[in-house]
Enzyme design. Structure first.
Site: not given
Ligand code: NAD
Length: 506
Positions: A197, A273, A308, A407
């Site tokens: 997804k 992650e 991140c 963040e």
């Molecule tokens: P996000 O949390 O909004 O979304 C991530 C994914 O989860 C998307 O596909 C989203 O549609 C899905 N999602 C959102 N709510 C959900 C729910 N309730 N249930 C299931 N799926 C859900 O993150 P983003 O804005 O796309 O990305 C940025 C974030 O990701 C930042 O916090 C960043 O630090 C983090 N990140 C972490 C890593 C790592 O390796 N630790 C790497 C890259 C980004």
């Protein structure tokens, strides 16, 4: 070099804007090896670059997720992917990497259009990342083996790794393809079926990239992609009773939501992650202030600060605070905020409207608390209708302000002076995030004192973002506990099975 995409001279000569005019994005889900039309609603994907409509994305729901999972399960029960030889699976992954490499221009363009990141980084980081990852796991496929411990007597014990079955992967938008590769490649290499997804904001590149896998010979039910909203399609994956393992790369709140969904359904394992708020700690005995400033500028502003591992909290020993801030300011002055499709742009558009607002608000809040804006602090009109924020450096931001504790996910970094190691350690790890720390010192004692004390997944000494596919990446605390890269990832996508045989009389 492991056959990765490298930026080639011709990439800088491409007329990316002309290509963008011609692009016809296809956001339809990839299920059972085909792009399918689905009923139900759509949501608009707007370009961060100029606010224009890129396309309407089908908002998949439970029905589409159920279909994709049913096909994935059928592949596990009856299909050939989990039974194929590891070498055979590796060969398919290698063919996929070739196909991605061949389509790098189209894929990079999609990434830049949907995320707003500079095209140069889309080619040089994302495309390079995904190709390297897929090749690395392709090469690993036939090097893994089980164990045969000597248990004595007439007994024989075998310990083998088996695919977990059906894997869900929820991806973020900040490195759409590199992060896809870090999870999808090992999951497939181990014989699982995968349902992805992608982020609402970056579905196009993921869909096209996964379509290439099927075209390269992956069985059609081993990989599906269902675009949709997190709270609908993402939740459906988190709650699905027939998914065995889920990797979620996203914010801390999303990670907790998926863990909850697992607990309320089948207790599938969840690998979060999550976000970060990494610190750079610069001591007065830093061997080269210019070198530290260059690395920190990259850590804070690369990818518009949407990283991140990004180091947006800077702690600098008081004796070198002013000098370091000057050097960092000089590095910021070299950055060029601009149209992501200009090859020379180093800071592109912020991916979401929310971040643009948050960058502004967090900056204002820090200033109200006594912080001083040394650079940036405002939006930039780089392309009309786009979301651009100047690389921002705040001095003396209050310890409790959001630029220091949360963040912001934008090119905003905040600095404070410190007087001793204990103070640096206390402030550096007060946010509860535990992604990384970057320590700058010429003293081995100081370096180890800090790296041993920190609760973080990664500690860098005299560098930032030292990185290789062989070493795991991930965090602790609010940053989650999932790992990508290297062989640490194997535990996410395989079960260890013990087989014990008692030999009878002959
Ligand atoms: P996000 O949390 O909004 O979304 C991530 C994914 O989860 C998307 O596909 C989203 O549609 C899905 N999602 C959102 N709510 C959900 C729910 N309730 N249930 C299931 N799926 C859900 O993150 P983003 O804005 O796309 O990305 C940025 C974030 O990701 C930042 O916090 C960043 O630090 C983090 N990140 C972490 C890593 C790592 O390796 N630790 C790497 C890259 C980004």
């Amino acid at each position: 070099m492991d056959g990765a995409v490298e930026m080639v001279d011709t990439d800088s000569a491409i007329d990316w804007k002309a290509m963008a005019e011609k692009v016809t994005p296809d956001a339809r889900p990839l299920v059972h090896g085909q792009r399918i039309d689905v009923g139900g609603g759509t949501f608009d994907l707007l370009s961060p670059r100029d606010g224009s409509l890129l396309c309407a994305v089908p908002a998949c729901g439970e029905a589409e997720v159920n279909d994709a999972v049913a096909y994935a399960r059928a592949e596990q029960r009856l299909g050939d992917w989990p039974r194929r030889s590891p070498r055979g699976r590796g060969e398919v992954l290698a063919a996929w990497a070739d196909a991605i490499e061949a389509e790098r221009v189209e894929l990079a363009l999609l990434i830049s259009l949907e995320t707003g990141k500079p095209i140069r980084d889309a080619v040089g980081i994302d495309l390079r990342g995904v190709v390297r990852a897929v090749r690395w796991y392709a090469a690993l496929a036939d090097k893994l083996h089980g164990d045969h411990p000597d248990v004595g007597g007439d007994d024989v014990a075998l310990v083998s790794r088996e695919p977990v079955g059906v894997v869900g992967i929820l991806t973020p938008w900040n490195f759409p393809l590199a992060l896809l590769g870090y999870d999808v490649a090992p999951a497939l290499m181990l014989g699982n079926s995968v349902v992805v997804k992608p982020s609402e904001q970056a579905p196009l590149s993921v869909l096209r990239c996964c379509e290439l896998a099927v075209q390269a010979g992956l069985p059609r039910d081993a990989l599906s992609v269902v675009p949709g909203l997190g709270r609908v399609a993402g939740q459906a994956i988190g709650r699905h009773p027939d998914i065995d393992s889920v990797a979620v790369t996203g914010s801390s709140a999303t990670g907790r939501a998926v863990i909850r969904a697992s607990g309320e359904s089948n207790g599938k394992r969840v690998w979060p992650e999550l976000g970060g708020k990494s610190a750079a700690v610069v001591f007065k005995d830093v061997r080269d202030i210019g070198e530290a400033a260059r690395a920190v500028a990259w850590g804070a502003y690369f990818n518009q600060g949407e990283m991140c591992t990004g180091c947006s909290r800077l702690l600098v020993e008081r004796e070198v605070y002013a000098e370091f801030m000057d050097a960092l300011g000089t590095e910021i002055d070299k950055l060029r905020v601009g149209d992501p499709l200009d090859w020379e742009t180093s800071v592109g558009a912020l991916t979401t409207e929310h971040q643009l607002r948050d960058a502004q608000l967090a900056t204002e809040e820090a200033v109200a608390g006594g912080g001083r804006v040394l650079r940036g602090g405002e939006t930039v009109a780089a392309v009309a209708g786009g979301r651009y924020f100047a690389p921002t450096l705040l001095a003396d931001a209050p310890e409790s302000s959001r630029v220091f504790t949360e963040e912001v996910f934008a090119p905003v970094a905040a600095a404070r002076p410190f007087d001793d190691v204990d103070e640096a350690l206390r402030v550096a790890f007060s946010s509860g995030y535990g992604m990384g720390v970057s320590v700058w010192t010429s003293s081995m004692d100081t370096a180890f004192r800090v790296t041993r004390a920190v609760k973080a997944g990664i500690a860098w000494v005299n560098c930032f973002e030292g990185d290789d596919l062989t070493v795991p990446v991930g965090g602790v605390g609010r940053s989650g506990y999932g790992r990508t890269k290297g062989t640490a990832v194997l535990d996410k996508y395989s079960d260890v099975k013990t087989t014990w045989v008692r030999l009878g009389d002959r």
